[in-house]
Design an enzyme around this catalytic site. Structure first.
Site, PDB file in Angstrom:
ATOM      1  N   CYS A  38       0.833  -1.202   0.000  1.00 58.21           N
ATOM      2  CA  CYS A  38       0.000   0.000   0.000  1.00 58.21           C
ATOM      3  C   CYS A  38       0.867   1.250   0.000  1.00 58.21           C
ATOM      4  CB  CYS A  38      -0.890   0.042   1.254  1.00 58.21           C
ATOM      5  SG  CYS A  38      -1.957  -1.385   1.505  1.00 58.21           S
ATOM      6  N   ASP A 451      18.925  37.609 -12.815  1.00 56.04           N
ATOM      7  CA  ASP A 451      17.585  37.977 -13.247  1.00 56.04           C
ATOM      8  C   ASP A 451      17.222  39.363 -12.703  1.00 56.04           C
ATOM      9  OD1 ASP A 451      14.812  36.626 -14.268  1.00 56.04           O
ATOM     10  OD2 ASP A 451      14.437  37.910 -12.539  1.00 56.04           O
TER      11      ASP A 451
END
Length: 486
Positions: A38, A451
């Site tokens: 599971c 940037d």
């Protein structure tokens, strides 16, 4: 407890007792008394500790003789965020396997792309994941087959080959072993547990993620950059639909992803493919574009003490760092966008697509073309773009490098090497190389210190260049925190 901090089986069992979905895909739990494996968040009664075994992959649990739980569908969990974070052979191999490289090129192709022998790849993967490349690819094929069986009316034979199986017998045996059902039984059970395909053409599926997920941010980011003819964003904010064309070896495809939640930790997606052999690759591309394997709580926990990024992470929970649906396309787009606005770059890309894109057999809404291949652009004159000759030459240079393989941007590329190769190309500077590392290579730890927006935001926040060191290993998310709040 962040997923990256889990250390022992006792910690894993604590996560299982808490049904913590953050660990879905990070490890799997197998129960000796039932023979079932599971996901950690499975809603079933928690088994006793002495009856539990932990596995690092679904393939390892399957190899140990456990079958998938029908209730929690452990094969459908998001992938581990570790595979994007890691730059070693394991991380690179997992990114390539998830992209379907073994189905296309076999284990030999995987090894060649990694620069190792097949034996070395096998040894590394078994040592860390408990399963070799064939077993990992087999688990992926089984999941693909289940989705196709339960969401389409394709004959089982077509499903087998579309999922990557070499024979119908191999397909039947694998489905029985992993799901304890025949293909027919899986398809019949879908009437009770799946929503079905609904209206329209294509294959419906769910792209799982770890919550929280900032849908608004990522749809804003992608929509603002959508190239006319190749991409479109329809609908109103909160209920948008992103659609785009995709290039595959055996024909084009169209992917559609919905912004509106439908009651679970997933994005609703529809794939319409000319050839279903592109199915696994298409899923991988959309997962990378929407950054669906990220661990947002680990990122937020890491930045929580930071005086600037901590409050931003609280303000924008679940923020993602979008990747790329096509790495070569992203490289061309990055060059087109050098030193101009996002809107201008989008317009230029639309002009390029209209002039040199590959037309779809039939338009679909606003989608008319597949983005031109790098090979088709390597010798183009780009007269339609009206840009300086130096920029046109950069487009030809990077297109040629991608076409001849001297620059590789596939999911398993060595990121440091790719960045060096990019910087060696005339016209490619640090910002472009970093942006491609962030988006085309889905690197979660890229600093775009040059940037303009980032420099302005850092100055406003009183941060200097030394502060950037504290962003690792999640620097790409720091960039997006600043971008989204500027």
């Amino acid at each position: 407890m962040a997923t990256s901090g889990i250390q022992s089986d006792e910690h894993r069992y604590d996560a299982v007792r808490g049904r913590d979905p953050r660990f879905d895909g990070v490890f799997f739990i197998a129960v000796l008394t039932t023979g079932i494996y599971c996901r950690p968040s499975c809603p079933a009664t928690t088994p006793k500790r002495e009856n539990v075994r932990f596995y690092p992959s679904a393939a390892a649990a399957q190899a140990a003789g456990f079958r998938a739980c029908r209730r929690c569908r452990p094969d459908a969990v998001p992938g581990s965020a570790e595979w994007n974070l890691r730059a070693d052979i394991i991380g690179r191999a997992m990114r390539l396997i998830n992209d379907g490289v073994i189905d296309r090129e076999g284990v030999a192709g995987l090894a060649a792309r990694l620069g190792y022998s097949e034996r070395q790849v096998q040894r590394h993967l078994v040592a860390e994941l408990g399963a070799g490349p064939l077993a990992l690819a087999r688990a992926q094929r089984a999941h693909t087959a289940r989705v196709l069986l339960q969401t389409t009316k394709l004959p089982a034979t077509d499903v087998a080959f579309a999922a990557g199986f070499a024979s119908v017998r191999q397909f039947n045996d694998t489905i029985r072993e992993i799901y304890a059902s025949t293909p027919t039984e899986l398809r019949t059970s879908a009437r009770k547990i799946e929503r079905g395909n609904g209206g329209g053409s294509g294959i419906s599926l769910r792209l799982a993620y770890r919550e929280p997920y900032d849908r608004e941010h990522i749809f804003d980011f992608i929509g603002l950059r959508a190239i006319p003819g190749v991409e479109e964003m329809t609908g109103d904010r909160g209920d948008r639909v992103y659609r785009r064309t995709l290039r595959f070896e055996h024909g084009p495809g169209i992917a559609e992803v919905r912004e509106r939640p439908s009651g679970g930790a997933w994005l609703d997606c529809r794939l319409d493919l000319a050839d279903l052999r592109g199915f696994t690759t298409a899923i991988g591309r959309m997962r990378r574009l929407f950054d669906l394997d990220a661990d947002p709580l680990a990122v937020a926990e890491y930045f929580a003490p930071h005086p600037v990024l901590g409050p931003l992470s609280v303000k924008t929970p679940g923020l993602r760092s979008p990747g790329a649906a096509d790495a070569d396309e992203m490289a061309i787009r990055a060059v087109l966008g050098q030193q101009i606005s996002v809107a201008a770059a989008r317009r230029l890309a639309g002009v390029l697509v209209a002039a040199r894109g590959e037309p779809l057999p039939e338009p679909s809404g606003g989608l008319t073309h597949v983005f031109p291949s790098s090979a088709a652009l390597a010798d183009a004159d780009f007269a339609e773009l009206g840009m300086p000759e130096s920029r046109k030459q950069t487009l030809r240079t990077i297109s040629g490098a991608l076409a001849d393989g001297s620059v590789r941007l596939d999911p398993g590329a060595d990121r440091d090497q790719a960045q060096r190769e990019l910087l060696a190309l005339r016209g490619i500077g640090p910002w472009t190389a970093g942006y491609l590392r962030m988006r085309a290579l889905s690197d979660p730890d890229v600093v775009l210190s040059g940037d303009v927006v980032i420099k302005s935001a850092m100055k406003k926040a009183g941060l200097g260049s030394a502060d950037v060191e504290s962003w690792h290993p999640w620097a790409s998310y720091a960039i997006h925190y600043f971008w989204s709040n500027s």
